[in-house]
Design a protein around this motif. Sequence first.
Motif, PDB file in Angstrom:
ATOM      1  N   GLU A  59     -44.686 -54.042  61.055  1.00  0.00           N
ATOM      2  CA  GLU A  59     -44.189 -54.451  59.805  1.00  0.00           C
ATOM      3  C   GLU A  59     -44.968 -55.491  59.205  1.00  0.00           C
ATOM      4  N   ASN A  60     -45.430 -56.269  59.875  1.00  0.00           N
ATOM      5  CA  ASN A  60     -46.136 -57.623  59.201  1.00  0.00           C
ATOM      6  C   ASN A  60     -47.607 -57.355  59.284  1.00  0.00           C
ATOM      7  N   ILE A  61     -48.410 -56.378  59.470  1.00  0.00           N
ATOM      8  CA  ILE A  61     -49.762 -56.025  59.596  1.00  0.00           C
ATOM      9  C   ILE A  61     -50.642 -56.455  58.327  1.00  0.00           C
ATOM     10  N   GLY A  62     -49.899 -55.949  57.072  1.00  0.00           N
ATOM     11  CA  GLY A  62     -50.634 -56.178  55.902  1.00  0.00           C
ATOM     12  C   GLY A  62     -51.643 -55.189  55.411  1.00  0.00           C
ATOM     13  N   GLU A  63     -52.751 -55.340  55.228  1.00  0.00           N
ATOM     14  CA  GLU A  63     -53.853 -54.411  55.165  1.00  0.00           C
ATOM     15  C   GLU A  63     -54.102 -53.703  56.223  1.00  0.00           C
ATOM     16  N   PHE A  64     -54.101 -52.358  56.281  1.00  0.00           N
ATOM     17  CA  PHE A  64     -54.227 -51.533  57.526  1.00  0.00           C
ATOM     18  C   PHE A  64     -55.441 -50.765  57.435  1.00  0.00           C
ATOM     19  N   ALA A  65     -57.043 -51.280  58.051  1.00  0.00           N
ATOM     20  CA  ALA A  65     -58.104 -50.474  57.700  1.00  0.00           C
ATOM     21  C   ALA A  65     -58.073 -49.460  58.805  1.00  0.00           C
ATOM     22  N   THR A  66     -58.365 -48.210  58.624  1.00  0.00           N
ATOM     23  CA  THR A  66     -58.465 -47.328  59.515  1.00  0.00           C
ATOM     24  C   THR A  66     -59.696 -46.534  59.789  1.00  0.00           C
ATOM     25  N   GLN A  67     -60.644 -46.900  58.846  1.00  0.00           N
ATOM     26  CA  GLN A  67     -61.954 -46.165  58.801  1.00  0.00           C
ATOM     27  C   GLN A  67     -63.124 -47.076  58.089  1.00  0.00           C
ATOM     28  N   ALA A  68     -64.225 -47.065  58.640  1.00  0.00           N
ATOM     29  CA  ALA A  68     -65.427 -47.778  58.271  1.00  0.00           C
ATOM     30  C   ALA A  68     -66.532 -46.993  58.026  1.00  0.00           C
ATOM     31  N   ALA A  69     -67.199 -47.378  56.821  1.00  0.00           N
ATOM     32  CA  ALA A  69     -68.661 -46.670  56.800  1.00  0.00           C
ATOM     33  C   ALA A  69     -69.755 -47.498  56.687  1.00  0.00           C
ATOM     34  N   ASN A 185     -57.151 -41.165  60.449  1.00  0.00           N
ATOM     35  CA  ASN A 185     -56.960 -41.982  61.380  1.00  0.00           C
ATOM     36  C   ASN A 185     -55.794 -42.843  61.376  1.00  0.00           C
ATOM     37  N   ALA A 186     -55.156 -43.019  60.212  1.00  0.00           N
ATOM     38  CA  ALA A 186     -53.931 -43.767  60.127  1.00  0.00           C
ATOM     39  C   ALA A 186     -52.556 -42.905  60.723  1.00  0.00           C
ATOM     40  N   GLU A 187     -52.918 -41.433  60.557  1.00  0.00           N
ATOM     41  CA  GLU A 187     -51.853 -40.772  61.223  1.00  0.00           C
ATOM     42  C   GLU A 187     -51.648 -40.850  62.741  1.00  0.00           C
ATOM     43  N   THR A 188     -52.989 -40.886  63.389  1.00  0.00           N
ATOM     44  CA  THR A 188     -53.440 -41.077  64.805  1.00  0.00           C
ATOM     45  C   THR A 188     -52.707 -42.328  65.258  1.00  0.00           C
ATOM     46  N   VAL A 189     -52.768 -43.535  64.341  1.00  0.00           N
ATOM     47  CA  VAL A 189     -52.578 -44.987  64.970  1.00  0.00           C
ATOM     48  C   VAL A 189     -51.055 -45.024  64.733  1.00  0.00           C
ATOM     49  N   LEU A 190     -50.571 -44.331  63.820  1.00  0.00           N
ATOM     50  CA  LEU A 190     -49.034 -44.648  63.575  1.00  0.00           C
ATOM     51  C   LEU A 190     -48.083 -43.590  64.717  1.00  0.00           C
ATOM     52  N   THR A 191     -48.668 -42.546  64.654  1.00  0.00           N
ATOM     53  CA  THR A 191     -48.214 -41.686  66.172  1.00  0.00           C
ATOM     54  C   THR A 191     -48.086 -42.512  67.350  1.00  0.00           C
ATOM     55  N   GLY A 192     -49.299 -42.971  67.539  1.00  0.00           N
ATOM     56  CA  GLY A 192     -49.114 -44.081  68.913  1.00  0.00           C
ATOM     57  C   GLY A 192     -48.129 -45.231  68.755  1.00  0.00           C
ATOM     58  N   PHE A 193     -47.950 -45.803  67.715  1.00  0.00           N
ATOM     59  CA  PHE A 193     -46.853 -46.765  67.282  1.00  0.00           C
ATOM     60  C   PHE A 193     -45.430 -46.447  67.874  1.00  0.00           C
ATOM     61  N   PHE A 194     -45.244 -45.279  67.108  1.00  0.00           N
ATOM     62  CA  PHE A 194     -43.861 -44.437  67.375  1.00  0.00           C
ATOM     63  C   PHE A 194     -43.834 -43.895  68.722  1.00  0.00           C
ATOM     64  N   SER A 195     -44.761 -43.497  69.333  1.00  0.00           N
ATOM     65  CA  SER A 195     -44.617 -43.117  70.643  1.00  0.00           C
ATOM     66  C   SER A 195     -44.139 -44.235  71.486  1.00  0.00           C
TER      67      SER A 195
END
Length: 210
Positions: A59-69, A185-195
């Motif tokens: 809930e309080n993560i704020g900015e959610f960086a999921t990929q770096a180049a 990557n955001a979908e992968t991370v959120l799937t892990g949270f919900f699981s």
Amino acid sequence: MSLQSEIVEKEVKKSSFFKKYLIKKGKWGILILVVILAVLIGLRSAIYFNNKTTKIGFENIGEFATQAAYCTELSSIDNSRELLKFSIPFTQSKYIYSYDVVIKAGFDFSEIEWEENDKIIEVKFPTAKILSSEIDLDSFKVYHEEESIFNKITMTENNESIRGLKEKAEEDAIANGLLENARANAETVLTGFFSKVYDLDKYEIVFKDK
């Protein structure tokens, strides 16, 4: 040895034995107390962690960086004085250099919406965006360096060159799929949270754009 001396010696030995016994017992008592305290602290930590998990935890993560180049960008500053469109000799200043740029992309978590209804968890994403662009100062390399005493490169010109280098790095990263990878990557991370809270054998997660 007199009878009185024997009695005194026995009493001294008995007293010494009891002192050693009490000291030994005292050490064991302290050790047991330390172990009990460690167990209690461990239990309190485990209970706190479980409470956070039941709240999904993002809930309080704020900015959610999921990929770096990581981009290496070449830039140049070429400045010379001209007269009638011809460069005046000995007035050319030119630098060619490169920096590595780290670009992170993702989402503002406050803009991600989700709800659970009828065994379906629906997650709505905003558009992925660049969250930061940082130059790695240690990566600096100079390929050409020429500066005229009659025409020095100013700090303003140098700053504009670095700004252009960062913008070019962002364009290159986006062109190579930075934002699409951030979404995946955001979908992968959120799937892990919900699981951690939902049994995903019974629930379906649906990701949508806002």
